[in-house]
Design a protein around this motif. Structure first.
Motif, PDB file in Angstrom:
ATOM      1  N   THR A  28       0.910  -1.235   0.237  1.00 48.11           N
ATOM      2  CA  THR A  28       0.016   0.099  -0.042  1.00 48.11           C
ATOM      3  C   THR A  28       0.907   1.207   0.006  1.00 48.11           C
ATOM      4  O   THR A  28       1.870   1.241   0.439  1.00 48.11           O
ATOM      5  CB  THR A  28      -0.925  -0.001   1.246  1.00 48.11           C
ATOM      6  OG1 THR A  28      -0.128   0.173   2.499  1.00 48.11           O
ATOM      7  CG2 THR A  28      -1.763  -1.262   1.399  1.00 48.11           C
ATOM      8  N   MET A  29       0.234   2.382  -0.572  1.00 47.69           N
ATOM      9  CA  MET A  29       1.063   3.684  -0.484  1.00 47.69           C
ATOM     10  C   MET A  29       1.164   4.222   0.891  1.00 47.69           C
ATOM     11  O   MET A  29       2.477   4.514   1.166  1.00 47.69           O
ATOM     12  CB  MET A  29       0.103   4.753  -1.392  1.00 47.69           C
ATOM     13  CG  MET A  29       0.249   4.671  -2.627  1.00 47.69           C
ATOM     14  SD  MET A  29       1.840   5.051  -3.443  1.00 47.69           S
ATOM     15  CE  MET A  29       1.800   6.800  -2.887  1.00 47.69           C
ATOM     16  N   ALA A  30       0.378   3.737   1.857  1.00 49.48           N
ATOM     17  CA  ALA A  30       0.422   4.118   3.227  1.00 49.48           C
ATOM     18  C   ALA A  30       1.733   3.613   4.030  1.00 49.48           C
ATOM     19  O   ALA A  30       2.574   4.125   4.312  1.00 49.48           O
ATOM     20  CB  ALA A  30      -0.783   3.859   4.005  1.00 49.48           C
ATOM     21  N   ASN A  31       1.788   2.293   3.460  1.00 47.28           N
ATOM     22  CA  ASN A  31       3.000   1.506   4.258  1.00 47.28           C
ATOM     23  C   ASN A  31       4.388   1.991   3.527  1.00 47.28           C
ATOM     24  O   ASN A  31       5.321   2.080   4.202  1.00 47.28           O
ATOM     25  CB  ASN A  31       2.752  -0.047   4.077  1.00 47.28           C
ATOM     26  CG  ASN A  31       1.951  -0.633   5.147  1.00 47.28           C
ATOM     27  OD1 ASN A  31       1.569   0.115   5.911  1.00 47.28           O
ATOM     28  ND2 ASN A  31       1.323  -1.719   4.702  1.00 47.28           N
ATOM     29  N   LEU A  32       4.322   2.124   2.276  1.00 50.52           N
ATOM     30  CA  LEU A  32       5.450   2.904   1.605  1.00 50.52           C
ATOM     31  C   LEU A  32       5.814   4.014   2.021  1.00 50.52           C
ATOM     32  O   LEU A  32       7.089   4.458   2.367  1.00 50.52           O
ATOM     33  CB  LEU A  32       5.548   2.722   0.115  1.00 50.52           C
ATOM     34  CG  LEU A  32       5.669   1.415  -0.869  1.00 50.52           C
ATOM     35  CD1 LEU A  32       5.747   1.788  -2.090  1.00 50.52           C
ATOM     36  CD2 LEU A  32       7.355   1.069  -0.437  1.00 50.52           C
ATOM     37  N   SER A  33       4.926   4.865   2.411  1.00 49.30           N
ATOM     38  CA  SER A  33       5.076   6.265   2.899  1.00 49.30           C
ATOM     39  C   SER A  33       5.690   6.054   4.269  1.00 49.30           C
ATOM     40  O   SER A  33       6.667   7.038   4.416  1.00 49.30           O
ATOM     41  CB  SER A  33       3.786   6.927   2.875  1.00 49.30           C
ATOM     42  OG  SER A  33       3.661   7.322   1.600  1.00 49.30           O
ATOM     43  N   ILE A  34       5.383   5.172   5.176  1.00 50.10           N
ATOM     44  CA  ILE A  34       5.793   5.229   6.301  1.00 50.10           C
ATOM     45  C   ILE A  34       7.274   4.632   6.316  1.00 50.10           C
ATOM     46  O   ILE A  34       7.918   5.164   7.114  1.00 50.10           O
ATOM     47  CB  ILE A  34       4.780   4.060   6.929  1.00 50.10           C
ATOM     48  CG1 ILE A  34       3.587   4.578   7.520  1.00 50.10           C
ATOM     49  CG2 ILE A  34       5.528   3.522   8.564  1.00 50.10           C
ATOM     50  CD1 ILE A  34       2.558   3.669   8.114  1.00 50.10           C
ATOM     51  N   LEU A  35       7.453   3.740   5.376  1.00 47.18           N
ATOM     52  CA  LEU A  35       8.851   3.222   5.135  1.00 47.18           C
ATOM     53  C   LEU A  35       9.695   4.417   4.713  1.00 47.18           C
ATOM     54  O   LEU A  35      10.777   4.722   5.404  1.00 47.18           O
ATOM     55  CB  LEU A  35       8.858   2.198   4.259  1.00 47.18           C
ATOM     56  CG  LEU A  35      10.223   1.311   4.123  1.00 47.18           C
ATOM     57  CD1 LEU A  35      10.645   1.003   5.431  1.00 47.18           C
ATOM     58  CD2 LEU A  35       9.903   0.268   3.190  1.00 47.18           C
ATOM     59  N   LYS A  36       9.258   5.135   3.887  1.00 46.04           N
ATOM     60  CA  LYS A  36      10.025   6.300   3.406  1.00 46.04           C
ATOM     61  C   LYS A  36      10.372   7.369   4.249  1.00 46.04           C
ATOM     62  O   LYS A  36      11.483   8.098   4.089  1.00 46.04           O
ATOM     63  CB  LYS A  36       9.443   6.808   2.097  1.00 46.04           C
ATOM     64  CG  LYS A  36      10.086   7.863   1.159  1.00 46.04           C
ATOM     65  CD  LYS A  36       9.264   8.498   0.035  1.00 46.04           C
ATOM     66  CE  LYS A  36       9.827   9.610  -0.576  1.00 46.04           C
ATOM     67  NZ  LYS A  36       8.995  10.346  -1.190  1.00 46.04           N
ATOM     68  N   SER A  37       9.518   7.622   5.034  1.00 43.89           N
ATOM     69  CA  SER A  37       9.583   8.808   6.041  1.00 43.89           C
ATOM     70  C   SER A  37      10.343   8.270   7.206  1.00 43.89           C
ATOM     71  O   SER A  37      10.372   8.995   8.304  1.00 43.89           O
ATOM     72  CB  SER A  37       8.363   9.124   6.490  1.00 43.89           C
ATOM     73  OG  SER A  37       7.533   8.278   7.077  1.00 43.89           O
ATOM     74  N   ASN A  38      10.952   7.072   7.156  1.00 45.29           N
ATOM     75  CA  ASN A  38      11.680   6.560   8.384  1.00 45.29           C
ATOM     76  C   ASN A  38      10.754   6.330   9.517  1.00 45.29           C
ATOM     77  O   ASN A  38      11.160   6.604  10.743  1.00 45.29           O
ATOM     78  CB  ASN A  38      13.108   7.256   8.918  1.00 45.29           C
ATOM     79  CG  ASN A  38      13.956   7.039   7.675  1.00 45.29           C
ATOM     80  OD1 ASN A  38      14.797   5.936   7.856  1.00 45.29           O
ATOM     81  ND2 ASN A  38      14.098   8.111   7.059  1.00 45.29           N
ATOM     82  N   LYS A  39       9.355   6.237   9.503  1.00 48.31           N
ATOM     83  CA  LYS A  39       8.797   6.085  10.729  1.00 48.31           C
ATOM     84  C   LYS A  39       8.483   4.441  10.911  1.00 48.31           C
ATOM     85  O   LYS A  39       7.741   4.139  11.759  1.00 48.31           O
ATOM     86  CB  LYS A  39       7.573   6.563  10.547  1.00 48.31           C
ATOM     87  CG  LYS A  39       7.620   8.217  10.640  1.00 48.31           C
ATOM     88  CD  LYS A  39       6.602   9.122  10.632  1.00 48.31           C
ATOM     89  CE  LYS A  39       6.894  10.565  10.570  1.00 48.31           C
ATOM     90  NZ  LYS A  39       5.583  11.479  10.300  1.00 48.31           N
ATOM     91  N   ALA A  40       8.734   3.522  10.067  1.00 50.30           N
ATOM     92  CA  ALA A  40       8.640   2.191  10.236  1.00 50.30           C
ATOM     93  C   ALA A  40       9.465   1.728  11.171  1.00 50.30           C
ATOM     94  O   ALA A  40      10.527   1.946  11.605  1.00 50.30           O
ATOM     95  CB  ALA A  40       8.902   1.516   8.872  1.00 50.30           C
ATOM     96  N   ARG A  41       8.747   0.798  12.041  1.00 58.28           N
ATOM     97  CA  ARG A  41       9.498   0.250  13.194  1.00 58.28           C
ATOM     98  C   ARG A  41      10.177  -1.232  12.677  1.00 58.28           C
ATOM     99  O   ARG A  41      11.147  -1.835  13.598  1.00 58.28           O
ATOM    100  CB  ARG A  41       8.579  -0.181  14.263  1.00 58.28           C
ATOM    101  CG  ARG A  41       8.308   1.348  14.725  1.00 58.28           C
ATOM    102  CD  ARG A  41       7.298   0.970  16.041  1.00 58.28           C
ATOM    103  NE  ARG A  41       8.171   0.498  17.064  1.00 58.28           N
ATOM    104  CZ  ARG A  41       7.864   0.936  18.157  1.00 58.28           C
ATOM    105  NH1 ARG A  41       6.847   1.579  18.735  1.00 58.28           N
ATOM    106  NH2 ARG A  41       8.590   0.286  19.112  1.00 58.28           N
TER     107      ARG A  41
END
Length: 77
Positions: A28-41
């Protein structure tokens, strides 16, 4: 200290949009955005492998260890 995701740089180098990558990888775009913004854990190895396959890169081109980066500091929850 921590891991920094360099997806934005790789996307620019490959001239691929986040939308196109999401479609090609099936994320999903949401998950990629989280990853791109360094907010993924966390990231699954299967996701990392799919990103590397579609971007024709190695994991080290997407991830970096930066011990003093403010982007890597633990967040208070």
């Amino acid at each position: 200290m921590g891991i920094v995701v360099k997806l934005d740089r790789v996307l620019l180098e490959r001239k691929i949009t986040l939308t196109e990558l999401a479609e090609r990888v099936g994320i999903t775009m949401a998950n990629l955005s989280i990853l791109k913004s360094n907010k993924a854990r966390a990231i699954r190895f299967s996701t990392l492998a799919a990103l590397c396959r579609e971007l024709d890169c190695q994991p080290g081109e997407l991830l970096a260890y930066e011990p003093d980066s403010p982007r890597c500091l633990p967040q208070d929850h």
